[in-house]
Structure formats: C-alpha cells, structure tokens
Design a protein around this motif. Sequence first.
Motif, PDB file in Angstrom:
ATOM      1  N   ARG A 191       7.986  -3.619   3.777  1.00  0.00           N
ATOM      2  CA  ARG A 191       7.722  -5.049   3.727  1.00  0.00           C
ATOM      3  C   ARG A 191       9.025  -5.809   3.913  1.00  0.00           C
ATOM      4  NH1 ARG A 191       9.667  -7.622  -0.720  1.00  0.00           N
ATOM      5  NH2 ARG A 191      10.235  -6.317  -2.492  1.00  0.00           N
ATOM      6  N   LYS A 192       8.901  -7.084   4.250  1.00  0.00           N
ATOM      7  CA  LYS A 192      10.058  -7.954   4.342  1.00  0.00           C
ATOM      8  C   LYS A 192      10.183  -8.739   3.051  1.00  0.00           C
ATOM      9  CE  LYS A 192      10.141  -8.551   9.318  1.00  0.00           C
ATOM     10  NZ  LYS A 192      10.103  -9.498  10.430  1.00  0.00           N
ATOM     11  N   HIS A 193      11.370  -9.296   2.826  1.00  0.00           N
ATOM     12  CA  HIS A 193      11.598 -10.117   1.640  1.00  0.00           C
ATOM     13  C   HIS A 193      11.019 -11.512   1.836  1.00  0.00           C
ATOM     14  CE1 HIS A 193      14.148  -7.593  -0.868  1.00  0.00           C
ATOM     15  NE2 HIS A 193      14.690  -7.143   0.242  1.00  0.00           N
ATOM     16  N   ALA A 194      10.608 -12.115   0.745  1.00  0.00           N
ATOM     17  CA  ALA A 194      10.153 -13.500   0.765  1.00  0.00           C
ATOM     18  C   ALA A 194      11.367 -14.428   0.686  1.00  0.00           C
ATOM     19  CB  ALA A 194       9.220 -13.751  -0.417  1.00  0.00           C
ATOM     20  N   PHE A 195      11.126 -15.725   0.817  1.00  0.00           N
ATOM     21  CA  PHE A 195      12.149 -16.777   0.673  1.00  0.00           C
ATOM     22  C   PHE A 195      13.195 -16.745   1.788  1.00  0.00           C
ATOM     23  CE2 PHE A 195      10.812 -15.525  -3.664  1.00  0.00           C
ATOM     24  CZ  PHE A 195      10.096 -16.657  -3.976  1.00  0.00           C
ATOM     25  N   LYS A 196      12.821 -16.322   2.992  1.00  0.00           N
ATOM     26  CA  LYS A 196      13.788 -16.252   4.086  1.00  0.00           C
ATOM     27  C   LYS A 196      13.343 -17.108   5.270  1.00  0.00           C
ATOM     28  CE  LYS A 196      17.593 -14.567   5.857  1.00  0.00           C
ATOM     29  NZ  LYS A 196      17.534 -14.330   7.213  1.00  0.00           N
ATOM     30  N   SER A 197      12.275 -17.903   5.112  1.00  0.00           N
ATOM     31  CA  SER A 197      11.724 -18.596   6.277  1.00  0.00           C
ATOM     32  C   SER A 197      12.169 -20.042   6.407  1.00  0.00           C
ATOM     33  CB  SER A 197      10.201 -18.523   6.241  1.00  0.00           C
ATOM     34  OG  SER A 197       9.731 -19.104   5.052  1.00  0.00           O
ATOM     35  N   HIS A 198      12.344 -20.757   5.310  1.00  0.00           N
ATOM     36  CA  HIS A 198      12.751 -22.165   5.409  1.00  0.00           C
ATOM     37  C   HIS A 198      13.489 -22.564   4.135  1.00  0.00           C
ATOM     38  CE1 HIS A 198       9.413 -23.643   2.779  1.00  0.00           C
ATOM     39  NE2 HIS A 198       8.862 -22.546   3.194  1.00  0.00           N
ATOM     40  N   ILE A 199      14.005 -23.778   4.124  1.00  0.00           N
ATOM     41  CA  ILE A 199      14.868 -24.293   3.051  1.00  0.00           C
ATOM     42  C   ILE A 199      16.051 -23.339   2.837  1.00  0.00           C
ATOM     43  CG2 ILE A 199      14.933 -25.389   0.771  1.00  0.00           C
ATOM     44  CD1 ILE A 199      11.919 -25.407   0.733  1.00  0.00           C
ATOM     45  N   THR A 245      19.256 -24.037   3.656  1.00  0.00           N
ATOM     46  CA  THR A 245      20.555 -24.695   3.501  1.00  0.00           C
ATOM     47  C   THR A 245      21.081 -24.583   2.081  1.00  0.00           C
ATOM     48  OG1 THR A 245      19.369 -26.767   3.171  1.00  0.00           O
ATOM     49  CG2 THR A 245      20.223 -26.339   5.370  1.00  0.00           C
ATOM     50  N   LYS A 246      20.196 -24.556   1.105  1.00  0.00           N
ATOM     51  CA  LYS A 246      20.658 -24.479  -0.285  1.00  0.00           C
ATOM     52  C   LYS A 246      20.898 -23.054  -0.755  1.00  0.00           C
ATOM     53  CE  LYS A 246      16.922 -26.609  -1.790  1.00  0.00           C
ATOM     54  NZ  LYS A 246      15.876 -27.182  -2.644  1.00  0.00           N
ATOM     55  N   LYS A 247      20.547 -22.065   0.049  1.00  0.00           N
ATOM     56  CA  LYS A 247      20.767 -20.675  -0.326  1.00  0.00           C
ATOM     57  C   LYS A 247      22.126 -20.222   0.203  1.00  0.00           C
ATOM     58  CE  LYS A 247      15.887 -19.726  -0.389  1.00  0.00           C
ATOM     59  NZ  LYS A 247      14.903 -20.179   0.577  1.00  0.00           N
ATOM     60  N   THR A 248      22.790 -19.383  -0.554  1.00  0.00           N
ATOM     61  CA  THR A 248      24.105 -18.911  -0.139  1.00  0.00           C
ATOM     62  C   THR A 248      23.956 -17.904   0.999  1.00  0.00           C
ATOM     63  OG1 THR A 248      24.093 -17.085  -1.718  1.00  0.00           O
ATOM     64  CG2 THR A 248      24.990 -19.187  -2.477  1.00  0.00           C
ATOM     65  N   THR A 249      25.052 -17.711   1.730  1.00  0.00           N
ATOM     66  CA  THR A 249      25.049 -16.746   2.829  1.00  0.00           C
ATOM     67  C   THR A 249      24.768 -15.346   2.317  1.00  0.00           C
ATOM     68  OG1 THR A 249      26.699 -18.129   3.892  1.00  0.00           O
ATOM     69  CG2 THR A 249      26.375 -15.942   4.798  1.00  0.00           C
ATOM     70  N   LYS A 250      25.343 -15.016   1.170  1.00  0.00           N
ATOM     71  CA  LYS A 250      25.123 -13.699   0.566  1.00  0.00           C
ATOM     72  C   LYS A 250      23.656 -13.484   0.225  1.00  0.00           C
ATOM     73  CE  LYS A 250      26.694 -10.955  -3.364  1.00  0.00           C
ATOM     74  NZ  LYS A 250      27.583 -10.943  -4.546  1.00  0.00           N
TER      75      LYS A 250
END
Length: 64
Positions: A24-32, A34-39
């Motif tokens: 499976r792929k990870h969630a929370f990688k599709s939008h918004i 800008t507020k998530k760190t590069t790491k």
Amino acid sequence: MPKVKTKSGAKKRFTLTGSGKVKRKHAFKSHILTKKTTKQKRALTHVTLVSSADMNRVKDMLNI
C-alpha cells in the motif's frame, strides 16, 4: 451463481507481492504539502505493507 466482484477502490489502492502480502501507499501525500516538512514528505513516498491486523479485511475486498 455469479462471480464476486472486487471492490474497485481496493483494486486501485493495493497490489499483491509475490509472497502473498499486500502493498500500500502512505496517506497524507496528495495535497496540503506546503505545511509538511521535506523529511515528512520523503518518508511518505515509500511503499509499505498492510498491517497484519488489516490483512484479512483487505484480502476480502480483493477477493483473494
């Protein structure tokens, strides 16, 4: 008796490995993003396996 259809949402989200595990792929990688760190975004890129607690449920959706 008719064939049992695979859930089309599960068909798009999960793939089977050679040994019968489910990827499976990870969630929370599709939008918004800008507020998530590069790491954080880089860690979400990698594919992982479905947990053993959810394995039977996912396999039922895929009719395996």
